[in-house]
Design an enzyme around this catalytic site. Sequence first.
Site, short mmCIF file in Angstrom:
data_model
loop_
_atom_site.label_atom_id
_atom_site.label_comp_id
_atom_site.label_asym_id
_atom_site.label_seq_id
_atom_site.Cartn_x
_atom_site.Cartn_y
_atom_site.Cartn_z
N ASP A 34 -6.70 -58.04 5.46
CA ASP A 34 -7.54 -57.70 4.31
C ASP A 34 -8.22 -58.97 3.82
OD1 ASP A 34 -7.58 -55.00 2.41
OD2 ASP A 34 -8.19 -56.82 1.34
N HIS A 176 -19.21 -36.01 9.81
CA HIS A 176 -18.07 -35.98 8.88
C HIS A 176 -18.65 -36.07 7.47
CE1 HIS A 176 -14.09 -36.60 7.30
NE2 HIS A 176 -14.35 -37.82 6.89
N1 APR Z 1 -12.61 -57.35 5.24
C1 APR Z 1 -11.37 -56.83 5.17
N2 APR Z 1 -10.98 -55.99 4.22
C2 APR Z 1 -11.88 -55.65 3.29
C3 APR Z 1 -13.20 -56.14 3.30
C4 APR Z 1 -13.56 -57.03 4.34
N3 APR Z 1 -14.77 -57.57 4.43
N4 APR Z 1 -13.86 -55.62 2.24
C5 APR Z 1 -13.00 -54.81 1.60
N5 APR Z 1 -11.80 -54.83 2.22
C6 APR Z 1 -10.56 -54.13 1.87
C7 APR Z 1 -10.32 -54.07 0.37
O1 APR Z 1 -9.83 -55.32 -0.12
C8 APR Z 1 -9.28 -52.94 0.28
O2 APR Z 1 -7.96 -53.42 0.35
O3 APR Z 1 -10.62 -52.76 2.25
C9 APR Z 1 -9.60 -52.09 1.51
C10 APR Z 1 -10.09 -50.69 1.14
O4 APR Z 1 -9.02 -50.04 0.56
P1 APR Z 1 -9.18 -48.95 -0.62
O5 APR Z 1 -10.11 -49.46 -1.63
O6 APR Z 1 -7.80 -48.55 -1.01
O7 APR Z 1 -9.92 -47.74 0.12
P2 APR Z 1 -9.26 -46.60 1.01
O8 APR Z 1 -8.95 -45.43 0.16
O9 APR Z 1 -8.19 -47.18 1.86
O10 APR Z 1 -10.50 -46.19 1.92
C11 APR Z 1 -11.02 -47.06 2.91
O11 APR Z 1 -11.58 -45.29 4.41
O12 APR Z 1 -11.47 -43.01 4.19
C12 APR Z 1 -12.29 -44.12 4.13
O13 APR Z 1 -14.00 -43.50 2.55
C13 APR Z 1 -12.88 -44.32 2.77
O14 APR Z 1 -14.47 -45.94 3.43
C14 APR Z 1 -13.22 -45.78 2.81
C15 APR Z 1 -12.12 -46.37 3.67
#
Ligand code: APR
Length: 315
Positions: A34, A176
């Site tokens: 992350d 989707h």
């Molecule tokens: N590199 C790595 N991680 C990243 C980056 C990046 N450049 N930018 C954001 N993140 C991480 C965020 O820090 C966060 O921990 O991606 C994660 C996203 O997690 P959530 O906000 O909990 O979102 P989530 O519900 O897991 O959904 C993620 O999946 O189902 C799809 O529509 C949903 O596009 C979304 C994705």
Amino acid sequence: SPSTRVSIIGAGKVGSTLAQRIAEKNLADVVLLDIVEGWPQGVALDLMEARGVERHDRQIVGTNDYTDTANSNIIVIAAGVPRKPGINREDLIKINARIVTQASKQAIEHSPEAILIVITNPLDIMTYLAWEAADLPKHRVMGMGGVLDSARFQTFIAMELGISIADINATVIGSHGDLMVPLPRYSTVKGIPIDRLMDAGAIDRLLQRTRHGGAEIVELMKISSAYFAPASSACLMVESILFNQSRLLPCCVYLHGEYGVQDIFLGVPCRLGSRGVEQVVELELSDTERAAFIESGKLVAENIEEARAMLKTAS
Ligand code: APR
């Protein structure tokens, strides 16, 4: 032999739930990456400590550094902003396009042999952009959408009929999103087409609910989108690939002529095995079904063009 490894980019709700499923089902070691410092390390430590109860020996590593993902068998892209109130579609595409293209590129640099599974929405657009950025053969890139949409349709059929989910198979193809194409003709209870078991009105109600399955959950949860069913769906794809199971699953894959569309990623039934997409299965569609499929593809193609333009101007 070296152990099997799945790296998940984005250790949010979907990514961390998927990590838990993969490790606790003993499918592979997991690397969670992350952008937020400390976060994936914390999630990984928590999952490692759960091993004290779950008693499996899979390693879960949290990191902010792509070198730790090296030599993964599968890379899953679950990074990005989820759908939520207050963020419009265009901003979502812009933000996630940037994240997904950078993440795919960096991850594949360290795991050039990996198969790439995209979860980030809007799925069909993000999968296309990830494929371009990672520069991989088409059979090694796919998006998770159809498994989730079918799982939702199956759930609603089971609820409606009061029959075990174990006996229900549903098929959803197309994008989707709102224009997904659930196929009642290819949806059965132990082989019996659902139109023998419920009237047209009931089927229509279930189709509508399936199309809005993601939105229904966002409306309820407000500050989150779905993650349990998405993680389960991605896990099924991971398992079919790692164990060369050849499961027939609806996945978002590159089409070049199949179903009458060209140069686009859309959901269709595929055989998933150790090479990735082993086969695209072409179902016979009615005129109405085919038109709906092509319509969903048109919207995706327009969105890809928009996203490409946005990526260019932003860089
Ligand atoms: N590199 C790595 N991680 C990243 C980056 C990046 N450049 N930018 C954001 N993140 C991480 C965020 O820090 C966060 O921990 O991606 C994660 C996203 O997690 P959530 O906000 O909990 O979102 P989530 O519900 O897991 O959904 C993620 O999946 O189902 C799809 O529509 C949903 O596009 C979304 C994705």
